[in-house]
Design an enzyme around this catalytic site. Structure first.
Site: not given
Ligand code: GLN
Length: 259
Positions: A99, A133, A200
């Site tokens: 990520c 998101r 993750h």
């Molecule tokens: N900040 C980044 C995003 O939201 C990475 C998030 C993360 O590593 N989970 O795309």
């Protein structure tokens, strides 16, 4: 002095870049090496650490993090990013970046708010923040390690990543979940021995094929010709199957928040 064959693992920015169980990948690597009677040295590199010797690293791990931490880490990468890239490109080190870590090893990340964050350019890709998101369980059809398997994990990102596939391949196809950008069906990327992914979870304990692909590459880097024994992965495979069932039933993407 180590008595047995070993690999050196470097956990990049372990204090700032490790969320949603990312550290579990390090534990998984350690266990799978030790179960085979080998040893593993685990270093943690953090912002400002002086004189770390990147040239002895066989396997890098770089987890995800918040935008605010990515800004600080990107500044440090201006100093050490070239050494990490070189170790992967010229010295055949293996690497797993999750990520935010993957975003920082690509060309740049343009968040929805704020300035563009420069990456090291190891991966030929860039990321732009999106309005909603992408959050949820993910199932990825992947051929990493030669056989087709479904990788399972959990994504939570606003970034959409777009890659140039001339010299890279996607890690796989997102069967459930959004993957790199929610548009083209790709998830993650593989460039030489480096893997980037949005998953993750932790990712590796439930996906032993990917863990072994990375570990094998790391041993080959240190010892050239090297073959690791198979492990009994009945438990890991059951965990993988259970996670797929969860993803099918309850884990479909839920865009629960706006940035
Ligand atoms: N900040 C980044 C995003 O939201 C990475 C998030 C993360 O590593 N989970 O795309």
């Amino acid at each position: 002095m180590l008595n047995k064959d070993y690999i050196r693992v470097c956990f990049l920015y372990s204090r700032m870049m490790s969320i949603y169980g990312d550290r579990g990948n390090i534990i998984c690597i350690k266990k799978r090496v030790e179960w085979r009677g080998r040893e593993v040295v685990i270093d943690e590199y953090n912002v400002g650490d002086k004189k770390y010797n990147f040239e002895d690293v066989d396997l890098f791990f770089f987890g995800g993090g918040q935008d605010i931490h990515q800004i600080e880490v990107a500044l440090d990468l201006k100093t050490v990013g070239k050494m990490i890239n070189r170790q992967v490109v010229d010295k055949r080190a293996a690497l797993l970046a999750i990520c935010g870590g993957m975003q920082l090893l690509a060309k740049y990340y343009q968040p929805t708010l704020g300035d563009r964050i420069e990456g090291t350019g190891l991966f030929d890709a860039y990321t732009r923040g999106g309005k909603e998101r992408f959050i949820g369980n993910v199932v990825v059809e992947s051929e990493i390690g030669g056989e087709k398997n479904n990788l399972v994990g959990f994504e939570n990102h606003s970034g959409r990543t777009y890659a140039n596939w001339d010299n890279m391949k996607p890690l796989g196809k997102a069967l459930i979940g959004r993957g790199n950008n929610g548009e083209d069906g790709t998830e993650g990327m593989v460039f030489q021995n480096a893997v980037g992914s949005y998953l993750h979870g932790s990712l590796l304990p439930k996906n032993p094929w990917l863990a072994d692909w990375l570990i094998q590459k790391a041993f080959i880097r240190r010892y050239d010709d090297y073959q690791l024994e198979e492990l009994n992965d009945d438990v890991e495979k059951k965990a993988n199957e259970a996670a797929q069932v969860v993803a099918e039933n309850v884990g479909k993407v839920s865009n629960i928040s706006e940035v």
